[in-house]
Motif scaffolding. Sequence first.
Motif, PDB file in Angstrom:
ATOM      1  N   SER A  89      -4.198   0.587  -9.025  1.00 27.59           N
ATOM      2  CA  SER A  89      -3.929   0.445  -7.722  1.00 27.59           C
ATOM      3  C   SER A  89      -4.208  -0.723  -7.078  1.00 27.59           C
ATOM      4  CB  SER A  89      -4.381   1.493  -6.821  1.00 27.59           C
ATOM      5  OG  SER A  89      -3.827   2.967  -7.183  1.00 27.59           O
ATOM      6  N   ALA A  90      -5.065  -1.243  -7.192  1.00 30.28           N
ATOM      7  CA  ALA A  90      -5.640  -2.651  -6.869  1.00 30.28           C
ATOM      8  C   ALA A  90      -4.601  -3.764  -7.446  1.00 30.28           C
ATOM      9  CB  ALA A  90      -7.136  -2.932  -7.333  1.00 30.28           C
ATOM     10  N   TRP A  91      -4.263  -3.723  -8.692  1.00 28.42           N
ATOM     11  CA  TRP A  91      -3.280  -4.648  -9.104  1.00 28.42           C
ATOM     12  C   TRP A  91      -1.895  -4.539  -8.542  1.00 28.42           C
ATOM     13  CZ3 TRP A  91       1.446  -4.334 -11.392  1.00 28.42           C
ATOM     14  CH2 TRP A  91       2.000  -5.508 -12.131  1.00 28.42           C
ATOM     15  N   THR A  92      -1.450  -3.216  -8.238  1.00 27.26           N
ATOM     16  CA  THR A  92      -0.277  -2.963  -7.577  1.00 27.26           C
ATOM     17  C   THR A  92      -0.037  -3.578  -6.267  1.00 27.26           C
ATOM     18  OG1 THR A  92      -0.049  -0.884  -9.028  1.00 27.26           O
ATOM     19  CG2 THR A  92       1.503  -1.296  -6.889  1.00 27.26           C
TER      20      THR A  92
ATOM     21  N   TYR B   7       0.699  -1.321   0.203  1.00 27.69           N
ATOM     22  CA  TYR B   7       0.014   0.132  -0.230  1.00 27.69           C
ATOM     23  C   TYR B   7       0.858   1.270  -0.045  1.00 27.69           C
ATOM     24  CZ  TYR B   7      -3.097   3.597   1.993  1.00 27.69           C
ATOM     25  OH  TYR B   7      -3.565   4.898   2.096  1.00 27.69           O
ATOM     26  N   ALA B   8       2.075   1.319   1.127  1.00 25.93           N
ATOM     27  CA  ALA B   8       3.064   2.273   1.018  1.00 25.93           C
ATOM     28  C   ALA B   8       3.584   2.688  -0.522  1.00 25.93           C
ATOM     29  CB  ALA B   8       3.936   2.303   1.939  1.00 25.93           C
ATOM     30  N   TYR B   9       3.891   1.489  -0.921  1.00 28.60           N
ATOM     31  CA  TYR B   9       4.364   1.663  -2.326  1.00 28.60           C
ATOM     32  C   TYR B   9       3.470   2.387  -3.460  1.00 28.60           C
ATOM     33  CZ  TYR B   9       6.652   0.513  -7.192  1.00 28.60           C
ATOM     34  OH  TYR B   9       6.956   0.762  -8.333  1.00 28.60           O
ATOM     35  N   ASP B  10       2.190   1.906  -3.664  1.00 29.60           N
ATOM     36  CA  ASP B  10       1.281   2.542  -4.272  1.00 29.60           C
ATOM     37  C   ASP B  10       0.927   3.961  -4.057  1.00 29.60           C
ATOM     38  OD1 ASP B  10      -1.055   1.990  -6.447  1.00 29.60           O
ATOM     39  OD2 ASP B  10      -1.954   2.895  -4.692  1.00 29.60           O
TER      40      ASP B  10
ATOM     41  N   ASP C 153       1.869   9.372  -6.400  1.00 31.51           N
ATOM     42  CA  ASP C 153       1.582  10.771  -5.550  1.00 31.51           C
ATOM     43  C   ASP C 153       0.450  10.794  -4.706  1.00 31.51           C
ATOM     44  OD1 ASP C 153       4.085  11.886  -6.652  1.00 31.51           O
ATOM     45  OD2 ASP C 153       3.249  12.598  -8.444  1.00 31.51           O
ATOM     46  N   GLY C 154       0.053   9.957  -3.948  1.00 27.24           N
ATOM     47  CA  GLY C 154      -1.225   9.840  -3.125  1.00 27.24           C
ATOM     48  C   GLY C 154      -2.351   9.970  -3.898  1.00 27.24           C
TER      49      GLY C 154
ATOM     50  N   LYS D 207     -11.496  -0.244   0.397  1.00 32.15           N
ATOM     51  CA  LYS D 207     -11.988   0.575  -0.457  1.00 32.15           C
ATOM     52  C   LYS D 207     -11.788   0.486  -1.908  1.00 32.15           C
ATOM     53  CE  LYS D 207     -13.652   5.555  -1.583  1.00 32.15           C
ATOM     54  NZ  LYS D 207     -13.202   5.464  -2.930  1.00 32.15           N
ATOM     55  N   ILE D 208     -10.251   0.363  -2.300  1.00 33.03           N
ATOM     56  CA  ILE D 208      -9.785   0.367  -3.407  1.00 33.03           C
ATOM     57  C   ILE D 208     -10.226  -1.294  -3.993  1.00 33.03           C
ATOM     58  CG2 ILE D 208      -7.647  -0.187  -4.780  1.00 33.03           C
ATOM     59  CD1 ILE D 208      -6.247   1.812  -2.772  1.00 33.03           C
ATOM     60  N   PHE D 209     -10.032  -2.246  -3.034  1.00 32.40           N
ATOM     61  CA  PHE D 209     -10.654  -3.699  -3.506  1.00 32.40           C
ATOM     62  C   PHE D 209     -12.141  -3.666  -3.749  1.00 32.40           C
ATOM     63  CE2 PHE D 209      -6.413  -5.788  -1.624  1.00 32.40           C
ATOM     64  CZ  PHE D 209      -5.925  -5.358  -2.471  1.00 32.40           C
ATOM     65  N   ARG D 210     -12.737  -3.088  -2.969  1.00 34.88           N
ATOM     66  CA  ARG D 210     -14.157  -3.216  -3.138  1.00 34.88           C
ATOM     67  C   ARG D 210     -14.634  -2.333  -4.393  1.00 34.88           C
ATOM     68  NH1 ARG D 210     -15.413   0.077   1.079  1.00 34.88           N
ATOM     69  NH2 ARG D 210     -16.280   1.651   0.121  1.00 34.88           N
TER      70      ARG D 210
END
Length: 517
Positions: free
Chosen positions: A292-295, A277-280, A285-286, A362-365
């Motif tokens: 993002s879900a794939w990363t 999550y921190a890498y994404d 840039d936040g 939320k990202i996965f949902r």
Amino acid sequence: MITPAFDLSQDPDYLTLSIRVPYTRTSEFDLVIDGTDFKFYAKPYFLRLTLPGRIVEDGREKATLDMDRGLFTLRVPKETPGEDFEGLQMLTSLLAPKGSRSAKPLVEDVSVECTESVGDDEEEDEEDFDWQVEQEVYMERSEEHMRALQKYGFGNQRSGVFARLQEELCDVIDVTNPEGTSAAERRLARLQAEASAFSPDHYLADLFEDDEIKVLLKFKPWWTKLSSSTKEDGESAAAFTDGDKEQLRRLTNRSYLLDKTSRYQAWLGLVDILLAYAYDVRSTDGEHNVESAWTIRKLSGTLCWLETYGSLTEVLLSFGRRVLCYPLYRHFVLATSAIRDTVEIFQAGKTCVLKCLLDIHKIFRENDPAYILNDLYITDYCIWIQRVKSRKVTSLAATLRKTSLQKKDLELELDELENAAMMVVEEERASSDDSSSEESEAEGRGCSESSEGGGEETGKDHPLQHQATSLASVAPTSTLLTAERKVDAPPSGGSRSLIQELEELRVSPDSRLIQEQ
């Protein structure tokens, strides 16, 4: 009955409850205040809370209702003035479960010896928890026995999930047969897949053309803006949004019976997920995007390979390898920056950790079919983290800070690859400098001959001379950095073959003479 939106705050002597009750009647309010139990009823709303401290009804309480905003505010005195009620932002743990007065574990022992102290025993067991988990001699077991024990998910409590979801399997995880693959087999397959996916070309491209990565390294994630004083106390000033609070209210309150090993593995899995999550966050840039879900899923061995780790070192090695194998930006310093970001998340306390988990949820949902990972891991982590002690979170931050990640430990031959590439770059630069000086001398001689004898023009616009100059000037880039940045780019034959190719590209004096002729 509808559970209303609510929020809690406190000062040294009072607890303040803010409850949103739009479209209700002012004559139908009922309140029950009994120690740690609080009940509120205003048709059609009903709220029952189990508070972390005791409150009293002694005439000093005060209630107000803002009809325009539909907001009921209650200010109740604490039984012990000055007491700090911990975890008021953990809304899920405050909500009493439906139909019962206390939270029931997922697995409940109904034997005669079972008492209501099960939860207390679990907390007491956590008091003596040691991050340096003890090691035991490995004992070979029969294949039939191993096949019967294949578990995954939070606390290794799930099985048979993907047997019913075969169509979604390849889009969620990289394990082809999770129900029949042991943890050791999954790890071996993961390491082989990473070795195959590593692209030396892509790695060198990001190493030498790092302008974009330098920008990402300067980015400051939202958790770095929390005050240092609150971080030291183990609880950050991170505030939940209305969306976060709504997510917390929807979670089902429950407790978990985890043995010492399972609890240790749950902590390590949490570190692994937050690293991804921190890498994404840093690489976007936040601003999360459609990838993002794939990363997050791809960089986490826990989510992608149903991995169970045995130490923090194993977690960091897995994360470091996957950062250099899969995402768009594959740079070792970017991996170490994500590790430092994760340390800050844990240092900020469990409120900050929970906020990150809610963001992942939320990202996965919103991504199909990554929502399955919420059912397997993230939802349980969101509930479980609210019940752990804050000092456990900050203790993990201190341990993670002391755990280092070295390039040589990744077993991708990065040092050899970089050294060979640097030697070629330096020789190409030296060759380019020699060619430029020789061309300048030839240009001077050509100009003098032209002025004296009126011969053919041999100036800098000569086609052959221009071609030689162009080749010399772009040699390092064209030699090393031809890889296009593509996610999951096919391997180029391994780092050893590329190192051999780079060695063969060294420019000898004889080859320069041939080029000039």
